[in-house]
Design a protein around this motif. Structure first.
Motif, mmCIF file in Angstrom:
data_model
loop_
_atom_site.group_PDB
_atom_site.id
_atom_site.type_symbol
_atom_site.label_atom_id
_atom_site.label_comp_id
_atom_site.label_asym_id
_atom_site.label_seq_id
_atom_site.Cartn_x
_atom_site.Cartn_y
_atom_site.Cartn_z
ATOM 1 N N TYR A 197 1.297 -0.622 9.029
ATOM 2 C CA TYR A 197 1.750 0.663 9.576
ATOM 3 C C TYR A 197 3.137 0.564 10.201
ATOM 4 C CZ TYR A 197 -3.092 1.729 8.743
ATOM 5 O OH TYR A 197 -4.300 1.903 8.129
ATOM 6 N N GLU A 198 3.491 -0.658 10.625
ATOM 7 C CA GLU A 198 4.787 -0.821 11.288
ATOM 8 C C GLU A 198 5.925 -1.033 10.294
ATOM 9 O OE1 GLU A 198 2.883 -3.180 15.131
ATOM 10 O OE2 GLU A 198 4.143 -4.248 13.700
ATOM 11 N N THR A 199 5.561 -1.382 9.047
ATOM 12 C CA THR A 199 6.589 -1.789 8.079
ATOM 13 C C THR A 199 6.834 -0.664 7.074
ATOM 14 O OG1 THR A 199 5.605 -3.966 8.318
ATOM 15 C CG2 THR A 199 7.202 -3.725 6.559
ATOM 16 N N PRO A 200 8.094 -0.238 6.912
ATOM 17 C CA PRO A 200 8.336 0.946 6.068
ATOM 18 C C PRO A 200 8.292 0.686 4.566
ATOM 19 C CG PRO A 200 10.382 0.207 7.094
ATOM 20 C CD PRO A 200 9.299 -0.687 7.617
ATOM 21 N N GLY A 225 -3.662 -5.059 -1.323
ATOM 22 C CA GLY A 225 -2.797 -4.427 -2.323
ATOM 23 C C GLY A 225 -2.780 -2.921 -2.112
ATOM 24 N N ARG A 226 -3.958 -2.361 -1.835
ATOM 25 C CA ARG A 226 -4.025 -0.913 -1.598
ATOM 26 C C ARG A 226 -3.266 -0.545 -0.321
ATOM 27 N NH1 ARG A 226 -9.333 2.123 -3.057
ATOM 28 N NH2 ARG A 226 -8.552 1.351 -5.036
ATOM 29 N N MET A 227 -3.400 -1.384 0.712
ATOM 30 C CA MET A 227 -2.689 -1.095 1.968
ATOM 31 C C MET A 227 -1.171 -1.157 1.757
ATOM 32 S SD MET A 227 -4.936 -0.442 4.277
ATOM 33 C CE MET A 227 -4.153 -0.612 5.860
ATOM 34 N N CYS A 228 -0.713 -2.181 1.016
ATOM 35 C CA CYS A 228 0.738 -2.336 0.786
ATOM 36 C C CYS A 228 1.304 -1.170 -0.018
ATOM 37 C CB CYS A 228 1.034 -3.619 -0.003
ATOM 38 S SG CYS A 228 0.916 -5.095 0.967
ATOM 39 N N THR A 229 0.454 -0.587 -0.880
ATOM 40 C CA THR A 229 0.972 0.448 -1.778
ATOM 41 C C THR A 229 0.693 1.862 -1.269
ATOM 42 O OG1 THR A 229 -1.073 0.370 -3.063
ATOM 43 C CG2 THR A 229 0.735 -1.011 -3.829
ATOM 44 N N LYS A 283 -2.618 13.606 1.902
ATOM 45 C CA LYS A 283 -2.571 13.093 3.287
ATOM 46 C C LYS A 283 -2.000 11.685 3.378
ATOM 47 C CE LYS A 283 -5.855 15.908 5.771
ATOM 48 N NZ LYS A 283 -6.701 16.643 4.836
ATOM 49 N N ASP A 284 -2.075 10.909 2.292
ATOM 50 C CA ASP A 284 -1.537 9.550 2.380
ATOM 51 C C ASP A 284 -0.842 9.171 1.072
ATOM 52 O OD1 ASP A 284 -3.617 9.162 0.689
ATOM 53 O OD2 ASP A 284 -4.863 8.037 2.096
ATOM 54 N N GLY A 285 -0.368 7.931 1.066
ATOM 55 C CA GLY A 285 0.397 7.474 -0.102
ATOM 56 C C GLY A 285 1.869 7.417 0.247
ATOM 57 N N PRO A 286 2.634 6.579 -0.452
ATOM 58 C CA PRO A 286 4.058 6.435 -0.144
ATOM 59 C C PRO A 286 4.862 7.676 -0.543
ATOM 60 C CG PRO A 286 3.479 5.204 -2.114
ATOM 61 C CD PRO A 286 2.199 5.767 -1.581
ATOM 62 N N LYS A 287 5.956 7.891 0.184
ATOM 63 C CA LYS A 287 6.793 9.054 -0.161
ATOM 64 C C LYS A 287 7.702 8.718 -1.333
ATOM 65 C CE LYS A 287 6.732 10.742 4.559
ATOM 66 N NZ LYS A 287 7.262 10.339 5.853
ATOM 67 N N GLU A 288 7.886 7.411 -1.563
ATOM 68 C CA GLU A 288 8.804 6.983 -2.632
ATOM 69 C C GLU A 288 8.176 5.796 -3.363
ATOM 70 O OE1 GLU A 288 12.884 7.286 -0.916
ATOM 71 O OE2 GLU A 288 13.188 5.467 -2.100
ATOM 72 N N VAL A 289 8.175 5.833 -4.688
ATOM 73 C CA VAL A 289 7.674 4.672 -5.458
ATOM 74 C C VAL A 289 8.776 4.216 -6.418
ATOM 75 C CG1 VAL A 289 5.923 3.803 -7.079
ATOM 76 C CG2 VAL A 289 5.268 5.471 -5.337
ATOM 77 N N HIS A 290 9.052 2.927 -6.412
ATOM 78 C CA HIS A 290 10.042 2.337 -7.318
ATOM 79 C C HIS A 290 9.336 1.340 -8.222
ATOM 80 C CE1 HIS A 290 13.674 3.668 -5.019
ATOM 81 N NE2 HIS A 290 12.765 3.726 -4.046
ATOM 82 N N LEU A 291 9.773 1.263 -9.467
ATOM 83 C CA LEU A 291 9.263 0.245 -10.392
ATOM 84 C C LEU A 291 10.441 -0.595 -10.868
ATOM 85 C CD1 LEU A 291 7.094 -1.029 -12.256
ATOM 86 C CD2 LEU A 291 7.625 0.760 -13.926
#
Ligand code: SF4
Length: 474
Positions: A197-200, A225-229, A283-291
């Protein structure tokens, strides 16, 4: 030190064989993994059927790789995933760093990713004042120990629970010693939980990327893996370009064999399918995804019709668990990111034979790896091909012919001549009987016989003996 490789493979092997604790740990862990796999694939015919399907899927994917990668990029972009291409590991590292810096992050949480190991991403990030935080339990352990993974699926397989307990008590302030696995997991969990939660920025690997839908599949057991993503605002996924598959229907057969081969599981605890960043109203999930899609020599491997089979690999690690060499020396002896049979065929092609060709010597060609490989890669054939290329000045693999030796060439030509002419053959057999006892005392044979028994030559050839018995040898 090996003159060509820049690392002392023989010395590493000697050290590993001399480390009785390491050998005990490896034997215990490898036996357990091999038994778990055996228990799940009890029907041999069914296993052959399943791996024939996986082999066909992977071959089809490779046969249209450029087209599938284009489709993947298009689909991902439509879905809101930003795609980056990297020809080299340096480019991939720069791409990751620039995303991290854009978001002002000084730390990243990481799921297990062998491609990030291939890039030496942690070292690179640290050198650029970004702290990489490994969240997979095995990776967390080896990061604490300041080591590299020794197995592609189970990074800390070389350590037993007592060693892990000692490491935790020494490196994590206020941690009492314990060797109870549940307590060790709880310690790691407590250390890591708040960091998501602390790491963007979160970084992960990719097990399969589906061109049809632009879906990134991630297989894992710990939920990290789910938490990181999902927890950080930005997710960066990194994959080797061979990980693309054509359709969503290609995923289940590969997943089934991947989990069964890797850990003897019918299915892993978590299977993540990431198709877009967080959508409006979610409600959740990253705002930006890069591949980030990495080549690093894979295009050259693809160009060779035989060696491209290396890219069929789904990184299950079972060839390591069944290799009589790996099981005795462990992963660190191989020095490079990918150890064991898959490393022996992949690394020399990526790094060049003159640099890593010596890895191909770590095989007895017993065929165990190829018998268990879910992608049906003929690993011993590819090892033989690379060994040949090491001597072949007209070969095609980077660094080919680095072992070419004019004297050896002359010797083999002489051997061919002798064996093509019966008269010469008879003469040389006679001479071997006379000079045999003397030769090993001089020249290169002296070194050869230091650890081997000198072969004794018969005083009379088989032909002579047969003749003496009055039998025609025609
Ligand atoms: S070569 Fe085969 S057995 Fe080895 S890691 Fe790859 S898929 Fe698994």
């Amino acid at each position: 030190m090996d003159n060509h490789t820049g690392f002392d493979f023989r010395g590493n092997i000697r050290d590993a064989l001399g480390n009785s604790q390491l050998r005990k740990n490896l034997k215990f862990a490898m036996t357990a993994l091999a038994e778990k796999r055996r228990a799940i694939f009890t029907d041999k015919a069914r296993f052959e059927e399943m791996r024939t399907t996986v082999n066909a899927i992977r071959k089809r994917s490779l046969s249209k790789l450029p087209e599938l990668l284009d489709r993947l990029e298009k689909k991902c972009t439509e879905n809101g995933i930003i795609v980056h291409w990297a020809e080299t590991t340096a480019e991939a590292n720069d791409t990751v760093l620039s995303i991290v810096k854009q978001h002002g992050a000084t730390a990243v949480v990481k799921g297990k990713s062998m491609v990030s190991e291939e890039m030496h991403l942690n070292r690179f990030l640290l050198g650029n004042q970004v702290e990489p935080i490994e969240t997979d339990l095995g990776e967390f352990i080896i990061q604490l120990a300041d080591e590299t993974p020794s197995h592609i699926i189970v990074p800390a397989i070389h350590k037993n629970r007592g060693e892990v307990g000692k490491l935790f008590s020494e490196k994590i302030p206020g941690t009492p010693y314990t060797d109870v696995p549940e307590e060790l997991t709880e310690i790691a969990r407590a250390e890591l939980r708040r960091k998501y939660y602390e790491t963007p920025v979160g970084i992960s690997g990719v097990n399969m990327a589906v061109a049809e839908t632009g879906t990134l599949c991630l297989v894992e057991n710990e939920g990290n893996g789910r938490m990181c993503t999902t927890a950080p605002d930005v997710h960066i996924a990194i994959m080797g370009l061979e990980k693309v598959v054509e359709n969503l229907t290609d995923v289940p057969p590969i997943l089934r064999l991947l989990t069964g081969s890797a850990t003897g599981q019918l299915i892993t605890t978590y299977f993540n399918m990431i198709t877009s960043p967080r959508k409006a109203g979610e409600k959740d999930g990253p705002k930006e995804v890069h591949l980030v899609i990495l080549d690093n020599g894979r295009s050259d491997i693809l160009a060779d019709p035989e060696l491209r089979q290396t890219l069929l690999c789904i990184r299950c690690g079972t060839c390591l668990n069944h290799c009589p060499v790996y099981v005795r020396i462990g992963g660190h002896a191989y020095h490079y990111t990918y150890p064991g049979p898959i490393g022996e065929i992949l690394t020399p092609q990526m790094e060049g034979l003159e640099t890593a060709g010596t890895l191909t010597t770590a095989s007895s060609l017993c065929n165990a790896c190829s018998e268990v490989c879910p992608a049906m890669i003929p690993i011993p054939d590819l090892i033989r091909r690379l060994r040949n290329e090491s001597y072949d000045t007209g070969g095609s693999v980077k660094g080919h012919g680095y072992k070419a030796n004019p004297l050896e060439k002359v010797i083999w030509k002489g051997w061919e001549l002798v064996n093509r002419h019966p008269g010469l053959n008879a003469l040389s057999t006679k001479m071997a009987g006379v000079f045999g006892p003397v030769l090993p005392k001089a020249g290169p044979l002296k070194a050869w016989t230091r650890v081997r028994n000198r072969p004794t030559f018969a005083k009379k050839s088989l032909h002579e003996l047969v003749k003496e018995e009055g039998v025609s040898d025609e």
